[in-house]
Design a protein around this motif. Structure first.
Motif: not given
Length: 480
Positions: A139-144, A164-171, A221-231
């Motif tokens: 949820t947005p609350a979990e991400l924040r 996440l784009d909006a959340l990263v930009a806001s704080a 498009d997102r320089p702050w995206l630095t991890r890649l996940h798989t399971h």
């Protein structure tokens, strides 16, 4: 290397607190030691009054075995790479605060997938720098909250990336951020646990039309995206398939970094899911075998350019947990002996509902907690719940069980007694950790006390008996 996992518990942490007498926590205890420790613990649990007619089912955790598994994991990866590695225990496998604290003290972090799991990790004292948040429905609350704390987050899909784009930009945030991808390489023997199928609900499906390019573009498009996940791994998934999934993620990371013209992805989260052998006390496969396979099949993953995250759960805890239950009655039906015990669907839900996928061993002990020997008889071992399928074992060859005997169900340290199913309002059993003592005895410590009847009533709305009555005891209208 740009990635860091904190300094309070280093990557190759080797400090183990409260080491058991005569046990080296850095080595695999092996099946003989495990069987001997379990037999001692069963007898001690009976003699010390942990298992009684009034409390007829309890769970035991071998703390030395847990430490040994943690050490086996860290040493297996330390043997194949010098890169930083965060081994994040999948909290879903054993959501018990003392267990999380024990593993943290053994050098592990945590992987959480809900606000509840994060709350447990924080209660255990695991810092944000050693915590990873995964979930397909954040949820947005979990991400924040995660971004405010600096917890690593793996987005599950492109819609979540937009959030996440909006959340990263806001704080500003110190959280490492990544994206989960599904290599779509196929299923193992248990379909419900296979996460890399063509239609899996997890991650971005890489082989769908246009998906791979969309993922690459999302990173560029997102320089702050630095991890890649798989399971890819889980019970029923062979090691070769697990390694293939990791290899697909590595190849994607290489492609993204090449197109970015820099090492944008600095960390690969390769998930967990090492299968567990439920047929004996042997540890097969091992972390060393898996790490060695990765070194052979995906050598670039381990050359030091990428930090790693793992998310093992079941394989760390399963073989170090045992359910004990008293036999209340025995009977014969259709010519087959049946032992009715107090352990069934409430502590072994997967086995009861899917016995072919989740068979468990059952061991027989007498009323004093000593292993039963002698002639074996085909019999059923049943639980206490009021439906016919509540069976721990069907047609199992065991010494003939008698009333007041004890059955032990090993390999239940993960996804069993910690995940209570409240059928018939049966109470959650107590969980006790055990360690051997210098005098040959066993010392127990309570991890979780047994649920009381008052707690069952309270959880069932016991403080609001008239809530659904318009003319109830409170004389008022239906309350919200």
């Amino acid at each position: 290397m740009a990635s860091s996992f904190g300094t309070d518990h280093g990557t190759h942490h080797r400090t183990h607190h409260g080491t058991d007498p005569g046990t080296d926590p850095g080595t695999d205890p092996g099946p003989d030691r495990r069987e001997h420790a379990r037999d001692r613990a069963v007898r001690a649990a009976v003699e010390q009054g942990l298992l009684t007619p009034g409390e007829p089912v309890v769970a035991l955790l071998d703390t030395a075995g847990i430490r040994a598994s943690a050490a086996a994991l860290t040493s297996a990866f330390a043997a194949v790479t010098d890169a930083p590695v965060l081994h994040a225990f999948a909290v879903k496998a054993a959501p018990l605060v003392p267990v999380l604290r024990l593993l943290y003290e053994a050098g592990l972090g945590v992987e959480v997938a809900s606000p509840g799991e994060l709350a447990l990790a924080r209660a255990a004292g695991v810092p944000p720098a050693r915590t990873v948040l995964d979930s397909p429905a954040k949820t947005p609350a979990e991400l924040r909250q995660a971004l405010a704390l600096g917890i690593a987050v793996n987005a599950d899909n492109l819609q979540e990336l937009a959030r996440l784009d909006a959340l990263v930009a806001s704080a500003p945030t110190a959280s490492p951020l990544g994206l989960r991808v599904n290599p779509q390489i196929g299923a193992g023997s248990i379909g419900a646990l296979s996460t890399a199928t063509a239609t899996s609900k997890f991650g971005v499906a890489l082989r769908d039309d246009g998906a791979r390019e969309a993922v690459v573009r999302a990173y560029l498009d997102r320089p702050w995206l630095t991890r890649l996940h798989t399971h890819t791994g889980s019970q029923g998934i062979p090691l070769a398939l697990m390694a293939e999934g990791v290899g697909a993620a590595y190849a994607l990371a290489e492609e993204i970094n090449t197109r970015a013209g820099r090492q944008q992805i600095d960390t690969l989260d390769i998930g967990g899911g090492l299968p567990v052998n439920f047929a004996s006390d042997e540890d097969t496969p091992t972390y060393a075998q898996y790490a060695g396979l990765l070194a052979t099949t995906v050598p670039g993953l381990l050359d030091g350019r990428y930090a790693l995250v793992t998310e093992f759960g079941r394989s760390l805890l399963a073989k170090h947990g045992t359910v004990l239950a008293r036999v209340e009655y025995t009977k014969v039906s259709g010519g087959r002996p049946i032992a009715v015990t107090h352990a069934g669907v409430q502590v072994a839900t997967r086995t009861v509902y899917a016995p072919e996928s989740w068979p468990l061993r059952v061991l027989a002990y007498d009323a004093g907690g000593r292993r039963r020997t002698g002639e074996e008889t085909v019999q059923d071992v049943a639980g206490p719940a009021c439906f016919a399928g509540d069976l721990l074992a069907t047609g199992r060859l065991l010494p003939l069980l008698r009333p007041d005997d004890v059955v032990a169900v090993p390999d239940t340290g993960a996804y069993y007694f910690a995940h209570h199913y409240a059928y018939n309002s049966l109470p959650r059993p107590a969980v006790h950790g055990f360690t051997p003592t210098d005098d040959g005895g066993v010392a127990f410590t309570t991890v979780r006390r047994a649920q009381t009847l008052d707690e069952i009533v309270a959880e069932a709305g016991g403080d609001r008996p008239g809530a659904l009555l318009r003319d109830g005891a409170d004389g008022g209208p239906m309350k919200p």
